[in-house]
Design a protein around this motif. Structure first.
Motif, PDB file in Angstrom:
ATOM      1  N   GLY A  21       8.193   0.093  -6.938  1.00 17.70           N
ATOM      2  CA  GLY A  21       7.721  -1.005  -7.916  1.00 17.70           C
ATOM      3  C   GLY A  21       6.977  -2.042  -6.859  1.00 17.70           C
ATOM      4  N   PRO A  44       8.806   4.355  -3.685  1.00 14.51           N
ATOM      5  CA  PRO A  44       7.890   3.379  -4.477  1.00 14.51           C
ATOM      6  C   PRO A  44       8.664   2.987  -5.680  1.00 14.51           C
ATOM      7  CG  PRO A  44       7.264   5.886  -4.919  1.00 14.51           C
ATOM      8  CD  PRO A  44       8.577   5.682  -3.757  1.00 14.51           C
ATOM      9  N   VAL A  70       0.936  -1.181   0.089  1.00 15.82           N
ATOM     10  CA  VAL A  70       0.031  -0.311   0.231  1.00 15.82           C
ATOM     11  C   VAL A  70       0.857   0.987   0.050  1.00 15.82           C
ATOM     12  CG1 VAL A  70      -2.042  -1.173   1.043  1.00 15.82           C
ATOM     13  CG2 VAL A  70      -0.266  -0.216   2.667  1.00 15.82           C
ATOM     14  N   ALA A  71       2.184   1.070  -0.679  1.00 15.74           N
ATOM     15  CA  ALA A  71       3.202   2.358  -0.506  1.00 15.74           C
ATOM     16  C   ALA A  71       2.997   3.077  -1.679  1.00 15.74           C
ATOM     17  CB  ALA A  71       4.553   1.646  -0.244  1.00 15.74           C
ATOM     18  N   GLY A  72       2.102   2.831  -2.578  1.00 15.17           N
ATOM     19  CA  GLY A  72       2.318   3.276  -3.995  1.00 15.17           C
ATOM     20  C   GLY A  72       1.702   4.828  -4.047  1.00 15.17           C
ATOM     21  N   LYS A  76       1.703   7.457   4.700  1.00 19.06           N
ATOM     22  CA  LYS A  76       0.367   7.036   4.665  1.00 19.06           C
ATOM     23  C   LYS A  76       0.106   6.606   6.005  1.00 19.06           C
ATOM     24  CE  LYS A  76      -0.615   5.441   0.337  1.00 19.06           C
ATOM     25  NZ  LYS A  76      -0.421   4.573  -0.908  1.00 19.06           N
ATOM     26  N   GLU A 130      -5.745   3.533  -1.097  1.00 22.56           N
ATOM     27  CA  GLU A 130      -6.219   2.670  -0.429  1.00 22.56           C
ATOM     28  C   GLU A 130      -7.508   2.691   0.594  1.00 22.56           C
ATOM     29  OE1 GLU A 130      -3.005   3.250  -0.612  1.00 22.56           O
ATOM     30  OE2 GLU A 130      -2.209   1.882  -1.964  1.00 22.56           O
ATOM     31  N   THR A 165      -0.968   7.820  -8.547  1.00 19.05           N
ATOM     32  CA  THR A 165      -0.906   8.917  -9.276  1.00 19.05           C
ATOM     33  C   THR A 165      -2.300   9.117 -10.240  1.00 19.05           C
ATOM     34  OG1 THR A 165       0.124   7.943 -10.986  1.00 19.05           O
ATOM     35  CG2 THR A 165       1.426   9.456  -9.438  1.00 19.05           C
ATOM     36  N   ARG A 166      -2.927   8.012 -10.383  1.00 23.72           N
ATOM     37  CA  ARG A 166      -4.185   8.096 -11.523  1.00 23.72           C
ATOM     38  C   ARG A 166      -5.075   8.668 -10.897  1.00 23.72           C
ATOM     39  NH1 ARG A 166      -4.631   2.062 -12.953  1.00 23.72           N
ATOM     40  NH2 ARG A 166      -3.261   1.806 -11.237  1.00 23.72           N
ATOM     41  N   VAL A 180       2.795  -3.200   3.646  1.00 28.86           N
ATOM     42  CA  VAL A 180       4.039  -2.521   3.304  1.00 28.86           C
ATOM     43  C   VAL A 180       3.561  -1.034   2.880  1.00 28.86           C
ATOM     44  CG1 VAL A 180       5.854  -2.401   1.672  1.00 28.86           C
ATOM     45  CG2 VAL A 180       4.793  -4.597   2.464  1.00 28.86           C
ATOM     46  N   PRO A 203      -5.082  -3.941  -2.975  1.00 24.24           N
ATOM     47  CA  PRO A 203      -6.387  -3.344  -2.394  1.00 24.24           C
ATOM     48  C   PRO A 203      -7.239  -2.839  -3.505  1.00 24.24           C
ATOM     49  CG  PRO A 203      -4.793  -2.907  -1.054  1.00 24.24           C
ATOM     50  CD  PRO A 203      -4.138  -3.488  -1.938  1.00 24.24           C
ATOM     51  N   ASP A 204      -6.568  -2.201  -4.580  1.00 23.32           N
ATOM     52  CA  ASP A 204      -7.434  -1.573  -5.475  1.00 23.32           C
ATOM     53  C   ASP A 204      -7.874  -2.355  -6.676  1.00 23.32           C
ATOM     54  OD1 ASP A 204      -4.860  -2.045  -6.487  1.00 23.32           O
ATOM     55  OD2 ASP A 204      -4.427  -0.190  -7.481  1.00 23.32           O
TER      56      ASP A 204
HETATM   57  P1  UTP Z   1      -0.651   0.426  -8.576  1.00 22.44           P
HETATM   58  O1  UTP Z   1       0.304   0.741  -9.707  1.00 22.44           O
HETATM   59  O2  UTP Z   1      -1.918   0.022  -9.086  1.00 22.44           O
HETATM   60  O3  UTP Z   1      -0.509   1.708  -7.610  1.00 22.44           O
HETATM   61  O4  UTP Z   1      -0.173  -0.355  -7.569  1.00 22.44           O
HETATM   62  P2  UTP Z   1       0.020   2.946  -7.557  1.00 22.44           P
HETATM   63  O5  UTP Z   1       1.564   3.110  -8.221  1.00 22.44           O
HETATM   64  O6  UTP Z   1      -0.048   3.593  -6.257  1.00 22.44           O
HETATM   65  O7  UTP Z   1      -0.789   3.918  -8.508  1.00 22.44           O
HETATM   66  P3  UTP Z   1      -0.754   4.766  -9.684  1.00 22.44           P
HETATM   67  O8  UTP Z   1      -0.591   3.735 -10.755  1.00 22.44           O
HETATM   68  O9  UTP Z   1       0.476   5.607  -9.647  1.00 22.44           O
HETATM   69  O10 UTP Z   1      -1.868   5.409 -10.022  1.00 22.44           O
HETATM   70  C1  UTP Z   1      -0.892  -1.678  -7.104  1.00 22.44           C
HETATM   71  C2  UTP Z   1      -0.740  -1.587  -5.454  1.00 22.44           C
HETATM   72  O11 UTP Z   1       0.865  -1.754  -5.345  1.00 22.44           O
HETATM   73  C3  UTP Z   1       1.251  -0.812  -4.519  1.00 22.44           C
HETATM   74  C4  UTP Z   1       0.039   0.407  -4.452  1.00 22.44           C
HETATM   75  O12 UTP Z   1       0.157   1.253  -3.185  1.00 22.44           O
HETATM   76  C5  UTP Z   1      -1.178  -0.267  -4.775  1.00 22.44           C
HETATM   77  O13 UTP Z   1      -1.771  -0.819  -3.661  1.00 22.44           O
HETATM   78  N1  UTP Z   1       2.381  -0.264  -4.520  1.00 22.44           N
HETATM   79  C6  UTP Z   1       2.932   0.061  -5.899  1.00 22.44           C
HETATM   80  C7  UTP Z   1       3.549  -0.438  -3.546  1.00 22.44           C
HETATM   81  O14 UTP Z   1       3.241  -0.632  -2.318  1.00 22.44           O
HETATM   82  N2  UTP Z   1       4.721   0.079  -3.799  1.00 22.44           N
HETATM   83  C8  UTP Z   1       5.115   0.399  -5.147  1.00 22.44           C
HETATM   84  O15 UTP Z   1       6.303   0.706  -5.365  1.00 22.44           O
HETATM   85  C9  UTP Z   1       4.269   0.622  -6.078  1.00 22.44           C
END
Ligand code: UTP
Length: 298
Positions: free
Chosen positions: A113, A111, A12-14, A62, A29, A17-18, A57, A135-136
């Motif tokens: 990946g 982040p 849940v660390a992303g 967050k 999340e 951006t979308r 994670v 979760p998304d």
């Molecule tokens: P996504 O690619 O859908 O999430 O990753 P994102 O990068 O947050 O969203 P956009 O694409 O920029 O809009 C799927 C899941 O993996 C986590 C995200 O939080 C999401 O729950 N994730 C993604 C991480 O924990 N770390 C990362 O480096 C990338």
């Protein structure tokens, strides 16, 4: 070697951006479908599947995710003092209790990946295969997707099992796609997978969505994984490397998946659940909206 799945990782660390600007201060999340945040659906699904340890994670910015999933004693006390017992009970039941539940929070500072996020959880895993839940990707159905997968994994032989669904050819470039070799009940067998292929190069139309049960060797694969698509450490690439030696399966789950990482998917999920809620259904009817039957935008 046990085939019992005891640990679930929630990356849940992303950056989300979308969904900016909604996700500037609110983690993606925690965005709600009707009144329930995405992370709560994921946690409920893991609990239903009998997972013992939950590993989140997350990122230092967050912390609201931790506040949501853990019991908030002050809030429940306050609600009870105001006579709102049933809301307090519901919140308490949905939350993890510090003393009773096995919950860990690990930070992914950058982040890098999804694969890197999963690697961050390495030191917190119980014996056996590990589940990963994004979760998304909201999956609605009579039986939780992870419950179905845990059962299929236990009675099966593949080392890595990923949730898959068939998508139209013009959508394959948005997904990891399996290189299919055969089919056995609800499982398609595969000898590899490719992240976000062009339609002309896609090995099949079996797209991977956000539920995985992975052999523990995934952590060794991730530790040496080079950045792939988008310069990120891709979970897909590490899974593909183990496909030949461990066996790879795509599990064709029975529920309906909504891509709540996108506005269109979030809207579809909201309409789907609104149609099942008497108050919201009236609003839909008043506007002459027909009722949804699963997502149109895969
Ligand atoms: P996504 O690619 O859908 O999430 O990753 P994102 O990068 O947050 O969203 P956009 O694409 O920029 O809009 C799927 C899941 O993996 C986590 C995200 O939080 C999401 O729950 N994730 C993604 C991480 O924990 N770390 C990362 O480096 C990338």
């Amino acid at each position: 070697m046990t085939r019992q799945v005891r640990t679930a990782i929630f990356p849940v660390a992303g950056l989300g951006t979308r969904f900016l600007p909604a996700t500037k201060a609110t983690p993606k999340e925690l965005l709600p479908v009707l009144d329930t945040p995405l992370i709560q659906y994921a946690v409920d699904e893991a609990r239903d599947a009998g997972i013992e340890r939950m590993v989140f994670v997350s990122h230092p910015s967050k912390t609201a995710i931790e506040r949501h999933v853990m019991e908030d004693a002050r809030l429940t006390r306050e609600l009870r003092a105001r006579g709102k017992e049933s809301i307090a009970d519901a919140l308490s039941e949905a939350a993890f209790q510090e003393e009773d539940d096995d919950v860990r929070f690990v930070m992914q500072k950058q982040p890098k990946g999804l694969g890197h996020a999963v690697l961050c959880a390495k030191d917190h895993i119980l014996e056996g295969p590990v589940a990963v839940i994004l979760p998304d990707d909201l999956i609605l159905g009579d039986v939780g997707c992870l419950s179905e997968m845990v059962e299929a994994y236990r009675s099966g032989t593949v080392g890595h099992l990923v949730a898959t669904m068939e998508v139209p050819e013009d959508r394959v470039h948005k997904y990891g796609v399996l290189s299919v070799t055969g089919k056995n009940g609800m499982i398609v067998t595969a000898d590899g997978m490719v992240e976000k292929p062009d339609a002309k190069d896609a090995p099949s139309r079996q797209a991977v969505v956000g539920r995985y049960i992975l052999d523990q060797s995934i952590f060794d694969a991730l530790a040496t994984q080079k950045p792939g698509a988008g310069g990120e450490i891709q979970l897909t690439d590490a899974i593909a490397r183990g496909a030949a030696s461990l066996g790879l399966g795509g599990f064709q789950f029975s529920g309906t998946r909504f891509d709540c990482g996108s506005k269109a998917g979030m809207l579809e999920a909201t309409l789907e659940l609104a149609a099942a809620d008497p108050e919201c259904r009236t609003v839909l009817e008043q506007r002459g909206l027909s009722f949804p039957a699963g997502p149109i935008a895969a």
